[in-house]
Design an enzyme around this catalytic site. Sequence first.
Site, mmCIF file in Angstrom:
data_model
loop_
_atom_site.group_PDB
_atom_site.id
_atom_site.type_symbol
_atom_site.label_atom_id
_atom_site.label_comp_id
_atom_site.label_asym_id
_atom_site.label_seq_id
_atom_site.Cartn_x
_atom_site.Cartn_y
_atom_site.Cartn_z
ATOM 1 N N GLU A 1 0.836 -1.199 0.000
ATOM 2 C CA GLU A 1 0.000 0.000 0.000
ATOM 3 C C GLU A 1 0.873 1.252 0.000
ATOM 4 O O GLU A 1 1.873 1.324 0.716
ATOM 5 C CB GLU A 1 -0.915 -0.012 1.231
ATOM 6 N N SER B 1 -10.481 3.227 1.127
ATOM 7 C CA SER B 1 -11.514 4.262 1.246
ATOM 8 C C SER B 1 -12.353 4.135 2.511
ATOM 9 O O SER B 1 -13.098 5.050 2.853
ATOM 10 C CB SER B 1 -12.431 4.199 0.020
ATOM 11 N N GLU C 1 -23.089 2.115 1.747
ATOM 12 C CA GLU C 1 -24.372 1.506 2.085
ATOM 13 C C GLU C 1 -24.207 -0.021 2.159
ATOM 14 O O GLU C 1 -23.536 -0.629 1.322
ATOM 15 C CB GLU C 1 -25.428 1.838 1.030
ATOM 16 N N TYR D 1 -28.233 -0.387 -9.974
ATOM 17 C CA TYR D 1 -28.664 -0.107 -8.606
ATOM 18 C C TYR D 1 -30.136 -0.446 -8.414
ATOM 19 O O TYR D 1 -30.529 -1.030 -7.401
ATOM 20 C CB TYR D 1 -28.427 1.369 -8.268
ATOM 21 N N SER E 1 -8.992 4.071 -7.300
ATOM 22 C CA SER E 1 -9.495 4.347 -5.957
ATOM 23 C C SER E 1 -10.371 5.580 -5.988
ATOM 24 O O SER E 1 -9.953 6.640 -6.464
ATOM 25 C CB SER E 1 -8.339 4.574 -4.979
ATOM 26 N N SER F 1 -16.363 -4.742 -4.068
ATOM 27 C CA SER F 1 -14.933 -5.014 -3.891
ATOM 28 C C SER F 1 -14.697 -6.414 -3.340
ATOM 29 O O SER F 1 -13.791 -7.135 -3.788
ATOM 30 C CB SER F 1 -14.314 -3.974 -2.955
#
Length: 564
Positions: free
Chosen positions: A51, A59, A77, A195, A286, A500
């Site tokens: 990293e 994030s 969410e 969504y 990112s 992710s």
Amino acid sequence: MNNYQRINPIAPKNIENKKAYLLGGGIGSLASAAFLIRDAHMSGKNIHIMEQLEVIGGSMDGAGMAESGYTARGGREIEEHFECFMDLYSFIPSLKDKNRSVLDEFVELNKQEPIESHCRLVEKQGQRADFSSLGLSTMNAMQLARLHMLTEEALGAATIGEYFDESFFETNFWYFWATMFAFEKWHSVVEVKRYMERFMHLIGGMNRLEGILHTEYNQYDSLILPLISWLKEQEVCFEPGCKITDIDFDFTNHEKVATAIHFIKEGKEKIISVTKEDIVLFTNGSMTENTTRGDFNHPAVINRSNDKGCFSVWEKLAKKSPDFGHPEKFCSNIDQSKWMSFTVTLKEDDIVFPYLLKLTNDKPGMGGLVTIKDSSWLMSWVVPKHPHFINQPDHVKVLWAYALNMDVAGDYIKKTFSECTGKEMFEELLYHMGLKDQIPEILKHTVNVIPSMMPYITSQFMPRVAGDRPNVIPTGSKNFGFLGQYAEVPNDCVFTVEYSVRSAMMAVYELTGIDKVVDPVYPSQYDIRVLVNAAKTCLGVEKLPLKNIPLGELVKNTELSKLL
């Protein structure tokens, strides 16, 4: 969701000699390490998480002190059918009790303290606005229905503004939708479709945020810390301060084999050689890249540097193979992908939080997002569960807020949101809350207001077509994969933790060849009960009349007729 697949796979051949290099320290890499250990039986000692920053977590951040103020850029969410996310945290031990999982405590919290907003919209300086319905006309509802029916290929790179009629953007649905997920008119309508289908089972409670789940603390303390703690116990190698600059490949025989990783550590250029038997997983973008922060008296100055971190590395990779996607579609228009959030820290407050409790009738952590309809900046705020940080004293409280309209003047502070200091942002928020006359007194108890400017925060929503996001495992790849929000995960939606984690599971299972299936995305859009409820909610009716529909006679006296 598929218990037949909840197995402990046989260790892949030669796994003890393989190494994994996970480039980027976000949830995608952390989840990959966890699945490599649990499902592929890889030794933690052979897993390296590299990293650029000194803090692991990507994030999903949260930090600060009571004396100087807390900051969190935002939370993702979460809902019940994040199958891969729930699987991951089902085996990660709680920091409080090693005999319980993070998922155990997460479920218990949300059963005891479920989110249900009693004040989703406000206007006119602290007056509750009507949020009882989605406010869609029949035409608006039909546009949503048509969006559901159209294919992504047919929609192409169309934007939200190009697809919907202008009246759509005056509906409560749009206020709910835009502020929950941070959509703008210039974003991809395909992402709205994803969504809508991904969360269709929640549409009946959308105006009250029913079904949205929350964590005990901020998502770093509640989700990242226990995951890092467990990975360290498994002896995973964490390597912060490593700036990845390039990845070499061998493309012979129509294959893609990562052969070397270039990085900078302590100012020195270094190279790691990689074999075909190893695994290299790269987080190729990112949403919080190049974040800058301000404070009470200083704005967060946007970073427009050509050095875009992992995006810049992705740009190099994209030149090496057409299968590596098109990063320019996502990171080339900062003014259409930026926004800011700000975190307010108050000490000994006896004004703001009692007032908000009376205004919203929502206890901290149980109300979710409140949006100011008539705010020029389109501001929203959240009162999180207290304490929001593990080290937060009882007399110190935290409030989080953000805005979507960055470059227009405020209604109280006559500057753009982008130009404002933390103090000015808070003053504008207090004005819209209905606390204008008490601003001077409130500021006396304000420890700090920390704005976070994120140039690429909604870049994953930018218009794109198939191929712009590379596949998690590109065609012909033998030891390399992409992770995170800028890899293509069919049927799932970006800007979620699940996306992710799912990419991590897909990458690990395919590259190690283990005999285990990735949990499918919850298919709520194919459930007739969900579709009927969505139709009734969007049309604002209790029942769907069948007498004038030819189908009515066909389903007469059936269970389907009763449902409709």
